[in-house]
Design a protein around this motif. Structure first.
Motif, PDB file in Angstrom:
ATOM      1  N   SER A  14       0.863  -1.176   0.000  1.00  0.00           N
ATOM      2  CA  SER A  14       0.000   0.000   0.000  1.00  0.00           C
ATOM      3  C   SER A  14       0.899   1.225   0.000  1.00  0.00           C
ATOM      4  CB  SER A  14      -0.916   0.003   1.225  1.00  0.00           C
ATOM      5  OG  SER A  14      -1.805   1.103   1.153  1.00  0.00           O
ATOM      6  N   VAL A  15       0.892   1.951  -1.116  1.00  0.00           N
ATOM      7  CA  VAL A  15       1.747   3.142  -1.218  1.00  0.00           C
ATOM      8  C   VAL A  15       0.910   4.331  -1.664  1.00  0.00           C
ATOM      9  CG1 VAL A  15       3.892   1.895  -1.667  1.00  0.00           C
ATOM     10  CG2 VAL A  15       2.477   2.557  -3.570  1.00  0.00           C
ATOM     11  N   GLY A  16       1.231   5.489  -1.093  1.00  0.00           N
ATOM     12  CA  GLY A  16       0.605   6.737  -1.512  1.00  0.00           C
ATOM     13  C   GLY A  16       1.251   7.229  -2.796  1.00  0.00           C
ATOM     14  N   ILE A  17       0.428   7.650  -3.748  1.00  0.00           N
ATOM     15  CA  ILE A  17       0.956   8.125  -5.028  1.00  0.00           C
ATOM     16  C   ILE A  17       0.394   9.500  -5.399  1.00  0.00           C
ATOM     17  CG2 ILE A  17       1.566   5.853  -5.927  1.00  0.00           C
ATOM     18  CD1 ILE A  17      -1.103   5.848  -7.468  1.00  0.00           C
ATOM     19  N   SER A  18      -0.110  10.241  -4.426  1.00  0.00           N
ATOM     20  CA  SER A  18      -0.641  11.581  -4.703  1.00  0.00           C
ATOM     21  C   SER A  18       0.433  12.439  -5.351  1.00  0.00           C
ATOM     22  CB  SER A  18      -1.121  12.245  -3.412  1.00  0.00           C
ATOM     23  OG  SER A  18      -2.227  11.556  -2.901  1.00  0.00           O
ATOM     24  N   GLY A  19       0.054  13.181  -6.373  1.00  0.00           N
ATOM     25  CA  GLY A  19       0.971  14.073  -7.063  1.00  0.00           C
ATOM     26  C   GLY A  19       1.897  13.383  -8.051  1.00  0.00           C
ATOM     27  N   ARG A  20       1.798  12.077  -8.198  1.00  0.00           N
ATOM     28  CA  ARG A  20       2.668  11.322  -9.110  1.00  0.00           C
ATOM     29  C   ARG A  20       2.020  11.194 -10.482  1.00  0.00           C
ATOM     30  NH1 ARG A  20       7.579  10.304  -6.396  1.00  0.00           N
ATOM     31  NH2 ARG A  20       7.072  10.198  -4.192  1.00  0.00           N
ATOM     32  N   LYS A  21       2.856  11.041 -11.506  1.00  0.00           N
ATOM     33  CA  LYS A  21       2.370  10.905 -12.879  1.00  0.00           C
ATOM     34  C   LYS A  21       2.446   9.461 -13.383  1.00  0.00           C
ATOM     35  CE  LYS A  21       3.669  15.597 -14.282  1.00  0.00           C
ATOM     36  NZ  LYS A  21       2.412  16.147 -13.950  1.00  0.00           N
ATOM     37  N   THR A  22       3.445   8.714 -12.907  1.00  0.00           N
ATOM     38  CA  THR A  22       3.697   7.364 -13.395  1.00  0.00           C
ATOM     39  C   THR A  22       4.090   6.461 -12.242  1.00  0.00           C
ATOM     40  OG1 THR A  22       4.503   8.255 -15.485  1.00  0.00           O
ATOM     41  CG2 THR A  22       5.109   6.011 -15.002  1.00  0.00           C
ATOM     42  N   ILE A  23       3.620   5.216 -12.258  1.00  0.00           N
ATOM     43  CA  ILE A  23       4.136   4.216 -11.326  1.00  0.00           C
ATOM     44  C   ILE A  23       4.739   3.081 -12.142  1.00  0.00           C
ATOM     45  CG2 ILE A  23       2.584   4.817  -9.436  1.00  0.00           C
ATOM     46  CD1 ILE A  23       0.985   2.271 -10.069  1.00  0.00           C
ATOM     47  N   ARG A  24       5.684   2.398 -11.507  1.00  0.00           N
ATOM     48  CA  ARG A  24       6.359   1.284 -12.167  1.00  0.00           C
ATOM     49  C   ARG A  24       6.397   0.125 -11.185  1.00  0.00           C
ATOM     50  NH1 ARG A  24      11.962   0.465 -13.242  1.00  0.00           N
ATOM     51  NH2 ARG A  24      12.366   2.317 -12.000  1.00  0.00           N
ATOM     52  N   LEU A  25       5.872  -1.025 -11.604  1.00  0.00           N
ATOM     53  CA  LEU A  25       5.863  -2.236 -10.784  1.00  0.00           C
ATOM     54  C   LEU A  25       7.003  -3.117 -11.273  1.00  0.00           C
ATOM     55  CD1 LEU A  25       2.024  -2.957 -10.972  1.00  0.00           C
ATOM     56  CD2 LEU A  25       3.246  -1.477  -9.351  1.00  0.00           C
ATOM     57  N   VAL A  26       7.942  -3.428 -10.387  1.00  0.00           N
ATOM     58  CA  VAL A  26       9.165  -4.129 -10.775  1.00  0.00           C
ATOM     59  C   VAL A  26       9.284  -5.426  -9.984  1.00  0.00           C
ATOM     60  CG1 VAL A  26      11.693  -3.989 -10.816  1.00  0.00           C
ATOM     61  CG2 VAL A  26      10.316  -1.960 -11.339  1.00  0.00           C
ATOM     62  N   VAL A  27       9.653  -6.499 -10.683  1.00  0.00           N
ATOM     63  CA  VAL A  27       9.982  -7.767 -10.026  1.00  0.00           C
ATOM     64  C   VAL A  27      11.374  -8.154 -10.482  1.00  0.00           C
ATOM     65  CG1 VAL A  27       9.381 -10.195  -9.688  1.00  0.00           C
ATOM     66  CG2 VAL A  27       7.570  -8.492  -9.997  1.00  0.00           C
ATOM     67  N   GLU A  28      12.236  -8.481  -9.516  1.00  0.00           N
ATOM     68  CA  GLU A  28      13.608  -8.879  -9.813  1.00  0.00           C
ATOM     69  C   GLU A  28      13.861 -10.274  -9.260  1.00  0.00           C
ATOM     70  OE1 GLU A  28      16.107  -4.893  -9.286  1.00  0.00           O
ATOM     71  OE2 GLU A  28      14.827  -5.378  -7.569  1.00  0.00           O
ATOM     72  N   PRO A  29      14.486 -11.139 -10.057  1.00  0.00           N
ATOM     73  CA  PRO A  29      14.860 -12.456  -9.530  1.00  0.00           C
ATOM     74  C   PRO A  29      15.966 -12.287  -8.493  1.00  0.00           C
ATOM     75  CG  PRO A  29      15.759 -12.168 -11.731  1.00  0.00           C
ATOM     76  CD  PRO A  29      14.919 -10.965 -11.443  1.00  0.00           C
ATOM     77  N   HIS A  30      15.919 -13.095  -7.443  1.00  0.00           N
ATOM     78  CA  HIS A  30      16.949 -13.016  -6.408  1.00  0.00           C
ATOM     79  C   HIS A  30      18.267 -13.620  -6.877  1.00  0.00           C
ATOM     80  CE1 HIS A  30      18.522 -12.587  -2.409  1.00  0.00           C
ATOM     81  NE2 HIS A  30      18.754 -13.878  -2.298  1.00  0.00           N
ATOM     82  N   ARG A  31      18.172 -14.705  -7.644  1.00  0.00           N
ATOM     83  CA  ARG A  31      19.352 -15.361  -8.232  1.00  0.00           C
ATOM     84  C   ARG A  31      19.094 -15.522  -9.728  1.00  0.00           C
ATOM     85  NH1 ARG A  31      18.357 -19.357  -3.513  1.00  0.00           N
ATOM     86  NH2 ARG A  31      16.688 -19.773  -4.963  1.00  0.00           N
ATOM     87  N   PRO A  32      20.123 -15.676 -10.527  1.00  0.00           N
ATOM     88  CA  PRO A  32      19.922 -15.742 -11.982  1.00  0.00           C
ATOM     89  C   PRO A  32      18.908 -16.789 -12.437  1.00  0.00           C
ATOM     90  CG  PRO A  32      22.246 -15.504 -11.496  1.00  0.00           C
ATOM     91  CD  PRO A  32      21.550 -15.702 -10.173  1.00  0.00           C
ATOM     92  N   PHE A  33      18.912 -17.982 -11.863  1.00  0.00           N
ATOM     93  CA  PHE A  33      17.996 -19.028 -12.316  1.00  0.00           C
ATOM     94  C   PHE A  33      16.573 -18.833 -11.793  1.00  0.00           C
ATOM     95  CE2 PHE A  33      20.301 -20.665  -8.639  1.00  0.00           C
ATOM     96  CZ  PHE A  33      19.274 -21.070  -7.816  1.00  0.00           C
ATOM     97  N   ASP A  34      16.337 -17.835 -10.960  1.00  0.00           N
ATOM     98  CA  ASP A  34      14.989 -17.555 -10.460  1.00  0.00           C
ATOM     99  C   ASP A  34      14.125 -16.826 -11.483  1.00  0.00           C
ATOM    100  OD1 ASP A  34      15.390 -18.722  -7.943  1.00  0.00           O
ATOM    101  OD2 ASP A  34      16.239 -16.873  -7.133  1.00  0.00           O
ATOM    102  N   SER A  35      14.694 -16.461 -12.619  1.00  0.00           N
ATOM    103  CA  SER A  35      13.928 -15.704 -13.619  1.00  0.00           C
ATOM    104  C   SER A  35      12.788 -16.524 -14.228  1.00  0.00           C
ATOM    105  CB  SER A  35      14.854 -15.174 -14.711  1.00  0.00           C
ATOM    106  OG  SER A  35      15.483 -16.238 -15.370  1.00  0.00           O
ATOM    107  N   VAL A  36      12.750 -17.834 -13.969  1.00  0.00           N
ATOM    108  CA  VAL A  36      11.656 -18.668 -14.468  1.00  0.00           C
ATOM    109  C   VAL A  36      10.394 -18.543 -13.611  1.00  0.00           C
ATOM    110  CG1 VAL A  36      13.227 -20.322 -15.530  1.00  0.00           C
ATOM    111  CG2 VAL A  36      12.409 -20.723 -13.201  1.00  0.00           C
ATOM    112  N   ALA A  37      10.490 -17.928 -12.456  1.00  0.00           N
ATOM    113  CA  ALA A  37       9.335 -17.809 -11.565  1.00  0.00           C
ATOM    114  C   ALA A  37       8.264 -16.911 -12.176  1.00  0.00           C
ATOM    115  CB  ALA A  37       9.773 -17.248 -10.210  1.00  0.00           C
ATOM    116  N   VAL A  38       7.011 -17.200 -11.810  1.00  0.00           N
ATOM    117  CA  VAL A  38       5.885 -16.336 -12.164  1.00  0.00           C
ATOM    118  C   VAL A  38       5.516 -15.568 -10.901  1.00  0.00           C
ATOM    119  CG1 VAL A  38       3.486 -16.261 -12.939  1.00  0.00           C
ATOM    120  CG2 VAL A  38       5.071 -17.923 -13.925  1.00  0.00           C
TER     121      VAL A  38
END
Length: 132
Positions: free
Chosen positions: A97-121
Motif C-alpha cells: 500500500s503506497v501513496g501516489i498523490s501528485g505522481r504521474k507514473t508508477i512502475r511495478l518491478v519484479v527482480e529475480p533473487h538469483r539468476p535461475f529464479d527468472s523462471v518464476a511467475v
C-alpha cells in the motif's frame, strides 16, 4: 498505450510481458484478479489523472514449480516507494500500500533473487489504483 488517457493505462512500449488474470493463487490462497509477470519484469503505468494510492498483494504464483525467489518494488516518477523482502514460492502474499498523490507514473518491478529464479511467475494480486 491503449485507451483515452483519462485513467491509468499500462504503457505497452515500456512494459514487460504481463498476463491479466482472474483466480490466481499464492501459497494456496486464491485471489480474484491481478496481473502475473515473469520474475524479471517492469510494468509502467501512466496515471493520467490525480490518484491517491496503489494497493496489491504480492507473491510467487503457485504455478511456479521449483526455484523461484523474487523481490517486488513499486516506483513512482523514478523514486522507489516500497520494496518487499525476498519472497519464495510457498510464502504467503505480502500486502503493498503506497501513496501516489501528485505522481504521474508508477512502475511495478519484479527482480529475480538469483539468476535461475527468472523462471518464476510473480503475481500482483488484487492490484488496484485509487483515483479521485
Amino acid at each position: 498505450m491503449l485507451g483515452d488517457h483519462t485513467r491509468p493505462e499500462v504503457r505497452l512500449g515500456r512494459s514487460s510481458w504481463l498476463w491479466q488474470r482472474w483466480g490466481m493463487s499464492i501459497d494456496g490462497t486464491r485471489y480474484g484478479h491481478g496481473i502475473s509477470v515473469h520474475a524479471k519484469s517492469t510494468v509502467t503505468i501512466d496515471l493520467n489523472r490525480e490518484c491517491t494510492s496503489y494497493d496489491a498483494l504480492v507473491g510467487v504464483d503457485d504455478m511456479t514449480l521449483g526455484p523461484g525467489t523474487v523481490r517486488f518494488s513499486v516506483y513512482a516518477d523514478g523514486a522507489r516507494l516500497w520494496r518487499s523482502p525476498v519472497m519464495r514460492g510457498g510464502d504467503a502474499a505480502v500486502p503493498v500500500s503506497v501513496g501516489i498523490s501528485g505522481r504521474k507514473t508508477i512502475r511495478l518491478v519484479v527482480e529475480p533473487h538469483r539468476p535461475f529464479d527468472s523462471v518464476a511467475v510473480a503475481d500482483w494480486a488484487q492490484s488496484r489504483i485509487s483515483c479521485g
